[in-house]
Design an enzyme around this catalytic site. Structure first.
Site, PDB file in Angstrom:
ATOM      1  N   LYS A 179       0.864  -1.185   0.000  1.00  0.00           N
ATOM      2  CA  LYS A 179       0.000   0.000   0.000  1.00  0.00           C
ATOM      3  C   LYS A 179       0.897   1.230   0.000  1.00  0.00           C
ATOM      4  CE  LYS A 179      -1.494   2.952   2.004  1.00  0.00           C
ATOM      5  NZ  LYS A 179      -1.339   4.429   1.723  1.00  0.00           N
ATOM      6  N   GLY A 231       6.314   5.439   8.567  1.00  0.00           N
ATOM      7  CA  GLY A 231       5.585   6.698   8.490  1.00  0.00           C
ATOM      8  C   GLY A 231       5.676   7.456   9.794  1.00  0.00           C
ATOM      9  N   GLU A 253       8.503   1.575  11.609  1.00  0.00           N
ATOM     10  CA  GLU A 253       9.657   2.482  11.517  1.00  0.00           C
ATOM     11  C   GLU A 253       9.077   3.880  11.428  1.00  0.00           C
ATOM     12  OE1 GLU A 253      11.920   5.166  10.472  1.00  0.00           O
ATOM     13  OE2 GLU A 253      11.795   4.289   8.463  1.00  0.00           O
ATOM     14  N   CYS A 288      13.459  10.711   7.909  1.00  0.00           N
ATOM     15  CA  CYS A 288      13.262  10.420   9.333  1.00  0.00           C
ATOM     16  C   CYS A 288      14.582  10.371  10.083  1.00  0.00           C
ATOM     17  CB  CYS A 288      12.501   9.117   9.500  1.00  0.00           C
ATOM     18  SG  CYS A 288      13.263   7.716   8.646  1.00  0.00           S
ATOM     19  N   GLU A 387       9.141  16.605  15.366  1.00  0.00           N
ATOM     20  CA  GLU A 387       9.684  16.335  14.037  1.00  0.00           C
ATOM     21  C   GLU A 387       9.069  17.297  13.020  1.00  0.00           C
ATOM     22  OE1 GLU A 387      10.885  12.439  11.473  1.00  0.00           O
ATOM     23  OE2 GLU A 387       8.848  12.470  12.289  1.00  0.00           O
TER      24      GLU A 387
END
Length: 486
Positions: A179, A231, A253, A288, A387
């Site tokens: 996906k 994500g 993750e 990330c 973040e």
């Protein structure tokens, strides 16, 4: 104007199929703000069809019953096909998410090839079963594929994050429902054709572009045995909650707010390029693992601030298709606004804007943000804790080595990091004290042969290397009869 790349079918169970619904996803260029692609939007009914095909392939098909060596041959063909067409893949990713071509070739396309290669190397050494002596007699320990895997991937580094899930899952003998993010579905559908041409059996792979609602439906589906997700923290929590309904295994993750510790003996000719490479030059800061907190010994602070200010200000920002561009646009208008909002918040919190801070002059079309460096940041500020996911970096002073470690660990995240120092033994010892999944001494690196993942809110589980491959197996213990007594 670029022709619109249009897909009218979904890839379900190894075949191109009509979608169940009429919805579409429009892929918008972050450079021109124009539609460059259009694909069907997968519905829950499409998910049901894909799961049914995957279950049939896993429960009754040949793929999990092949030898590991046979699966290695097929996955090797997939890897080789990506390698041959890597330039095409890089251009496709840049079209969708604005990743600078300089980064797309190495960090997007070739990194995917590298991830496949590393998984193949791990598989070649993998022990499928071994006999050992138990407390009551001999035991046979077997590794069985976990089953049907839902691989849910992000827009920032789409092919690397796909490879980190698809390669080990296929090698283990799993069936996979991929996906991809709605921002970057084109490269995932491109990959489907390569997998079919490589000889992947029917039912083993489906590709379903969709939004979060369909992702949640997929994660909660009782026919799924494992969800592998990359994500945001918020999305990861939602995926984990959905999967928990069936006690479905998950690997996550997630985000990061990684620290680069610049020790008082650091060589700035090494540290500064690595920090730039691990921040603004890493997919325009949309990574990330980005080193977004730079912790600097007070005795070197002014020197580091001046060097990084100059380095950030000199970066080439603009059209990502230009090979000279280092910093491209943010992937969406919302992502651009998020960065600009955090830049405003940082100034309101009292941080000092050293360079950047807005939209680059002359780039009013496209979702650009200047490489931005804040000084005089304290670790309690929002810009140091949350973040941002863009080219925005914080400089934080520290007085002692122990304080540097404490600041690095004072975060909800623990994904990546770096330590810079002339005394490598000392720097390595500092690195050992930082609670983060990956950390580099005198550099910035993600090694695809080693486990990658995070502590704390940065996730659960590991990808890449033998540890990543192991995550797609279940263990079975067969207690064997004890030898007859003579």
């Amino acid at each position: 104007m670029t022709d619109i790349l249009e897909h009218r079918s979904l890839y379900i169970g190894g075949r191109w199929a009509e979608p169940a619904g009429q919805g579409t996803i429009e892929v918008v260029s972050p450079v021109t703000e124009q539609v460059v692609g259009r694909v069907p939007h997968a519905t829950p009914e499409d998910v049901d069809r894909a799961v049914a095909a995957a279950r049939e392939a896993f429960d009754h098909g040949p793929w999990p019953r092949m030898t590991l060596a046979e699966r290695i041959e097929v996955v090797t063909r997939i890897k080789d096909a990506i390698a041959v067409r890597h330039q095409e893949l890089a251009e496709l990713v840049t079209l969708q998410n604005g990743s600078p071509m300089l980064f797309s070739v190495r960090g997007q396309a070739l990194s995917a090839v590298g991830a496949f290669a590393a998984s193949l190397a791990a598989a070649a050494r993998f022990v499928v079963e071994d006999e050992r002596q138990g407390t009551g007699g001999p035991v046979l320990v077997r590794r069985e594929p976990v089953g049907v895997v839902a691989a849910i991937t992000p827009w920032n580094i789409p092919q690397l994050t796909i490879a980190g899930k698809l390669a080990p899952a296929l090698l283990a003998g799993c069936a996979v429902i991929l996906k991809p993010s709605p921002e970057t579905p084109l490269d995932a559908l491109w990959l489907a054709d390569l997998c079919a041409e490589a000889g992947l059996p029917e039912g083993v792979l489906s590709v379903l572009p969709a939004d979060r609602e369909t992702s949640s439906y997929l994660a909660a589906h009782p026919g799924i045995d494992k969800v592998a997700f990359t994500g945001s923290v918020g999305a990861g929590k939602a995926i984990m909650a959905a999967a928990s309904q069936n006690l479905t295994r998950v690997s996550l993750e997630l985000g990061g707010k990684s620290a680069a510790i610049v020790l008082d003996d650091a060589d700035l000719s090494v540290a500064v390029p690595a920090i730039v490479g691990g921040t603004c030059a890493a997919n325009s800061g949309q990574a990330c693992v980005a080193l977004t907190r730079v912790l600097v010994a007070a005795s070197r602070y002014d020197e580091v601030a001046a060097a990084l200010t100059g380095a950030f200000a000199s970066l080439t920002i603009g059209d990502p298709s230009d090979p000279k561009t280092v910093v491209g646009p943010m992937v969406t208008r919302n992502q651009q606004q998020r960065n600009l909002d955090y830049i405003r918040i940082g100034q309101e919190e009292g941080a000092k804007l050293l360079t950047g801070g807005g939209v680059p002059e002359g780039l009013t079309t496209g979702w650009y943000v200047e490489p931005t460096l804040f000084g005089d940041v304290t670790n309690d500020m929002r810009i140091a804790r949350e973040e941002i996911f863009g080219p925005v970096v914080c400089l934080i002073r520290y007085e002692t080595e122990d304080e540097a470690v404490a600041l690095a660990n004072d975060s909800d995240f623990g994904l990546s990091g770096a330590v810079f120092g002339a005394d490598t033994e000392r720097a390595t010892e500092v690195a050992r004290k930082v609670r983060t999944g990956t950390i580099t001494v005198n550099g910035f690196r993600l090694d695809l042969a080693a486990p990658f993942g995070g502590f704390k809110h940065s996730g659960i589980g590991r990808e890449f290397g033998p540890e990543g491959l192991s995550g797609y197996f279940e263990y079975q213990t067969v207690n064997l009869p004890a030898p007859a007594k003579s």
